[in-house]
Design a protein around this motif. Structure first.
Motif, PDB file in Angstrom:
ATOM      1  N   GLY A  10      11.474  -3.966  -1.713  1.00 55.24           N
ATOM      2  CA  GLY A  10      12.048  -3.475  -2.960  1.00 55.24           C
ATOM      3  C   GLY A  10      11.096  -2.549  -3.679  1.00 55.24           C
ATOM      4  O   GLY A  10       9.889  -2.810  -3.745  1.00 55.24           O
ATOM      5  N   MET A  11      11.630  -1.446  -4.200  1.00 50.86           N
ATOM      6  CA  MET A  11      10.846  -0.491  -4.972  1.00 50.86           C
ATOM      7  C   MET A  11      11.458  -0.354  -6.355  1.00 50.86           C
ATOM      8  O   MET A  11      12.628  -0.004  -6.498  1.00 50.86           O
ATOM      9  CB  MET A  11      10.805   0.874  -4.280  1.00 50.86           C
ATOM     10  N   ASN A  12      10.677  -0.652  -7.369  1.00 45.94           N
ATOM     11  CA  ASN A  12      11.150  -0.607  -8.741  1.00 45.94           C
ATOM     12  C   ASN A  12      11.401   0.834  -9.197  1.00 45.94           C
ATOM     13  O   ASN A  12      10.587   1.715  -8.965  1.00 45.94           O
ATOM     14  CB  ASN A  12      10.101  -1.257  -9.647  1.00 45.94           C
ATOM     15  N   TYR A  13      12.564   1.058  -9.834  1.00 45.50           N
ATOM     16  CA  TYR A  13      12.837   2.375 -10.408  1.00 45.50           C
ATOM     17  C   TYR A  13      13.293   2.254 -11.860  1.00 45.50           C
ATOM     18  O   TYR A  13      14.047   3.074 -12.370  1.00 45.50           O
ATOM     19  CB  TYR A  13      13.851   3.155  -9.566  1.00 45.50           C
ATOM     20  N   SER A  60       0.832  -1.214   0.000  1.00 48.80           N
ATOM     21  CA  SER A  60       0.000   0.000   0.000  1.00 48.80           C
ATOM     22  C   SER A  60       0.863   1.258   0.000  1.00 48.80           C
ATOM     23  O   SER A  60       0.434   2.313  -0.473  1.00 48.80           O
ATOM     24  CB  SER A  60      -0.922   0.002   1.222  1.00 48.80           C
ATOM     25  N   ALA A  61       2.075   1.157   0.542  1.00 47.35           N
ATOM     26  CA  ALA A  61       2.982   2.304   0.605  1.00 47.35           C
ATOM     27  C   ALA A  61       3.799   2.481  -0.671  1.00 47.35           C
ATOM     28  O   ALA A  61       4.644   3.374  -0.748  1.00 47.35           O
ATOM     29  CB  ALA A  61       3.919   2.160   1.796  1.00 47.35           C
ATOM     30  N   GLY A  62       3.579   1.621  -1.673  1.00 48.96           N
ATOM     31  CA  GLY A  62       4.255   1.792  -2.951  1.00 48.96           C
ATOM     32  C   GLY A  62       5.410   0.861  -3.213  1.00 48.96           C
ATOM     33  O   GLY A  62       6.062   0.976  -4.257  1.00 48.96           O
ATOM     34  N   PHE A  63       5.702  -0.058  -2.293  1.00 48.83           N
ATOM     35  CA  PHE A  63       6.773  -1.019  -2.546  1.00 48.83           C
ATOM     36  C   PHE A  63       6.243  -2.135  -3.443  1.00 48.83           C
ATOM     37  O   PHE A  63       5.094  -2.571  -3.303  1.00 48.83           O
ATOM     38  CB  PHE A  63       7.312  -1.582  -1.229  1.00 48.83           C
ATOM     39  N   ASP A  64       7.073  -2.596  -4.362  1.00 44.01           N
ATOM     40  CA  ASP A  64       6.642  -3.607  -5.325  1.00 44.01           C
ATOM     41  C   ASP A  64       6.792  -5.025  -4.804  1.00 44.01           C
ATOM     42  O   ASP A  64       6.120  -5.937  -5.295  1.00 44.01           O
ATOM     43  CB  ASP A  64       7.463  -3.454  -6.613  1.00 44.01           C
ATOM     44  N   LEU A 100      16.002  -2.137  -8.525  1.00 42.23           N
ATOM     45  CA  LEU A 100      15.255  -2.141  -7.269  1.00 42.23           C
ATOM     46  C   LEU A 100      15.988  -1.337  -6.194  1.00 42.23           C
ATOM     47  O   LEU A 100      17.160  -1.579  -5.905  1.00 42.23           O
ATOM     48  CB  LEU A 100      15.054  -3.572  -6.739  1.00 42.23           C
ATOM     49  N   PHE A 101      15.290  -0.357  -5.612  1.00 39.99           N
ATOM     50  CA  PHE A 101      15.751   0.242  -4.367  1.00 39.99           C
ATOM     51  C   PHE A 101      15.401  -0.736  -3.253  1.00 39.99           C
ATOM     52  O   PHE A 101      14.310  -1.325  -3.246  1.00 39.99           O
ATOM     53  CB  PHE A 101      15.027   1.559  -4.093  1.00 39.99           C
ATOM     54  N   LEU A 102      16.303  -0.880  -2.281  1.00 36.69           N
ATOM     55  CA  LEU A 102      16.068  -1.800  -1.168  1.00 36.69           C
ATOM     56  C   LEU A 102      15.985  -1.061   0.159  1.00 36.69           C
ATOM     57  O   LEU A 102      16.654  -0.052   0.364  1.00 36.69           O
ATOM     58  CB  LEU A 102      17.190  -2.843  -1.088  1.00 36.69           C
TER      59      LEU A 102
END
Length: 384
Positions: free
Chosen positions: A85-88, A24-28, A176-178
Motif C-alpha cells: 500500500g502507498m499512501n496518497y 525502501s521503494a516508497g511503499f508505506d 491507499l494505492f494497492l
C-alpha cells in the motif's frame, strides 16, 4: 541466563528482505497473504455483485470472474502474495472544491500522473531483486489485472473493506494505492485485518447518488466515479444534478471517513497534486479540443477516458454551475464533432438559459443527425 535467540528460517528471512525492499521503494505498508486466503467470502460477494448487475457496463468483471475469485487460477504456481500500500492522502480537504461551482472537482488520485505507471515500475524493481535473492519466480499486478486486491489486502492485515467497499487502514484512512507481488516462494502470512467501522455511516450517508444499497455493497451504476470514468454515452438524467461539479471520480465517501485523521503524519509516498488540477476552471476545460486535452492530461489517468467523455462530464458540471459566463462556451459545443459532447451541451444550456433563450436554439435540433442528441433536445424542450 536468557535462552539464545532463535535464528530466522529461510522463509522468514526472505519475507523480511521483501518487506524492507518495499519500504525502501516508497511503499508505506507491505504484508504477506496466502493465495487461498480469500476463498469463499470474496468469490461469493463477487457473484452476488455480478448477479445483481451492479457492475454496469464493466463486462470484463464478468469475463474474468473465475480468475479474480482465486489467485491460483490466475497463476497456479503462486505460493505467497505480498500486498503493498502507498499512501496518497491529500494535503487539503477534497470536499472543499464542491462549493466552487465554477470550478471542477477531480478525484485526488487523478490529480497527478497515472499511479499505475508509478507503482508498477517500483513493483517490478522489488520483484526483480527478490527473485534474484530467492531464486523463485515472481509476477506483479496493479489494479487492471484480475486480482481482488482489496480482499487480499484485508486478509494480509493492511486494513479492512469499509462500508463504502474501499480499503480502510487505521494508519492511512481510505487513501491507499494497492499493488501486489505474486511469488512461488511460500512465506509466513500476516494476520488479517479487523473491521473497525463500528456504527459509523458517514460514507454511506454522504453519497450524492445513493450508490450503496446496503453497508459494504456498492451499485456502480449509481456511483459518480463509475459514471464519469467508465460509463459510455449519455449519463442518466436522474444523476446529472447530483454530480455537481464532479467531472472525474468522486471522493466523498473516502474523504469523510473518520479514520483519515490518522493519516496526516505519513505522507512521504503520496503523489502531490498538480496545481492546475486541484480546482481547474470549467471555463477553461469546456474549450479543450482533442489536441489540448491530450497535452493537458499527458501521463494522467484522465487521458484514458478520452476528450469526448471528459467534455461530457465538464458540460454537466457547467449545467450545474448556474454561471452565465459558461453559456457561450456551452453554446459552442452544440456544433462539436462528438454527439456525446453535443448532447451534454443541450442539457447544460437547458439549465443555464431562460425559457425564451433556450427555445431560440431549437433550430439546432432539426439539423441534428444523431438520435441520442435529438432525444436530449426533445427532453430539454419538453421541460422548458
Amino acid at each position: 541466563m536468557s535462552a539464545p535467540r532463535q535464528s530466522l528460517s529461510k522463509a522468514e528471512r526472505l519475507k523480511a528482505f521483501l518487506v524492507e525492499e518495499a519500504r525502501s521503494a516508497g511503499f508505506d505498508v507491505a504484508r504477506v497473504v496466502s493465495p487461498e486466503a480469500i476463498a469463499g467470502k470474496a468469490p461469493a460477494a463477487l457473484d452476488a455483485y455480478l448477479k445483481h448487475g451492479r457492475h454496469g457496463t464493466m463486462q470484463w468483471l464478468q469475463e474474468t470472474k473465475d480468475r479474480r475469485s482465486d489467485p491460483r487460477t490466475l497463476w497456479p504456481e503462486v505460493g505467497s502474495i505480498l500486498m503493498l500500500g502507498m499512501n496518497y492522502g491529500p494535503e487539503h480537504n477534497p470536499l472543499d472544491v464542491l462549493a466552487q461551482k465554477d470550478r471542477a472537482a477531480i478525484s485526488v488520485y487523478a490529480q497527478n500522473r497515472d499511479y499505475h505507471d508509478l507503482i508498477k515500475g517500483r513493483l517490478k524493481g522489488i520483484a526483480g531483486r527478490f527473485a534474484a535473492r530467492s531464486g523463485g519466480d515472481v509476477k506483479v499486478f496493479v489494479d487492471t489485472a484480475p486480482v481482488m486486491e482489496k480482499p487480499l489486502a484485508e486478509q494480509a492485515g493492511i486494513g479492512w473493506q469499509g462500508k463504502h467497499s474501499n480499503l480502510v487502514s487505521r494508519e492511512f484512512g481510505s487513501w491507499l494505492f494497492l499493488g501486489s507481488i505474486f511469488t512461488t516462494e511460500k512465506l509466513p502470512a500476516d494476520r488479517p485485518g479487523t473491521d473497525s467501522c463500528g456504527s459509523c455511516r458517514a460514507c454511506l450517508d454522504i453519497c450524492p447518488t445513493n450508490a450503496f444499497p446496503a453497508p459494504y455493497q456498492l451499485d456502480a451504476r449509481r456511483c459518480i466515479s463509475y459514471l464519469t470514468i467508465e460509463h459510455k454515452g449519455p449519463i442518466p438524467v436522474e444523476f446529472r444534478p447530483a454530480m455537481g461539479n464532479r467531472i472525474y471520480g468522486c471522493d466523498d465517501c473516502l474523504a469523510v471517513c473518520p479514520w483519515n485523521k490518522f493519516a496526516s503524519d505519513a505522507r512521504e509516498a503520496k503523489l502531490r497534486a498538480r496545481d492546475d488540477l486541484k480546482a481547474p476552471a470549467l471555463a477553461d476545460l469546456v474549450k479543450l479540443d482533442d489536441a489540448a486535452f491530450r497535452a493537458m492530461f499527458s501521463g494522467s489517468p484522465i487521458k484514458r477516458t478520452g476528450r469526448n467523455r471528459f467534455l461530457r462530464n465538464v458540460l454537466i458540471a457547467c449545467g450545474n454551475s448556474a454561471d452565465p459566463a459558461l453559456i457561450d462556451p456551452c453554446r459552442n459545443c452544440l456544433s462539436d464533432d462528438s454527439a456525446e459532447v453535443r448532447g451534454a451541451a443541450v442539457w447544460a444550456l437547458s439549465r443555464l438559459l431562460g425559457h425564451e433563450d433556450f427555445l431560440r436554439l431549437k433550430d439546432n435540433a432539426t439539423e441534428e443527425p444523431d438520435d441520442t442528441v435529438r432525444h436530449e433536445w426533445h427532453m430539454a424542450v419538453g421541460k422548458q
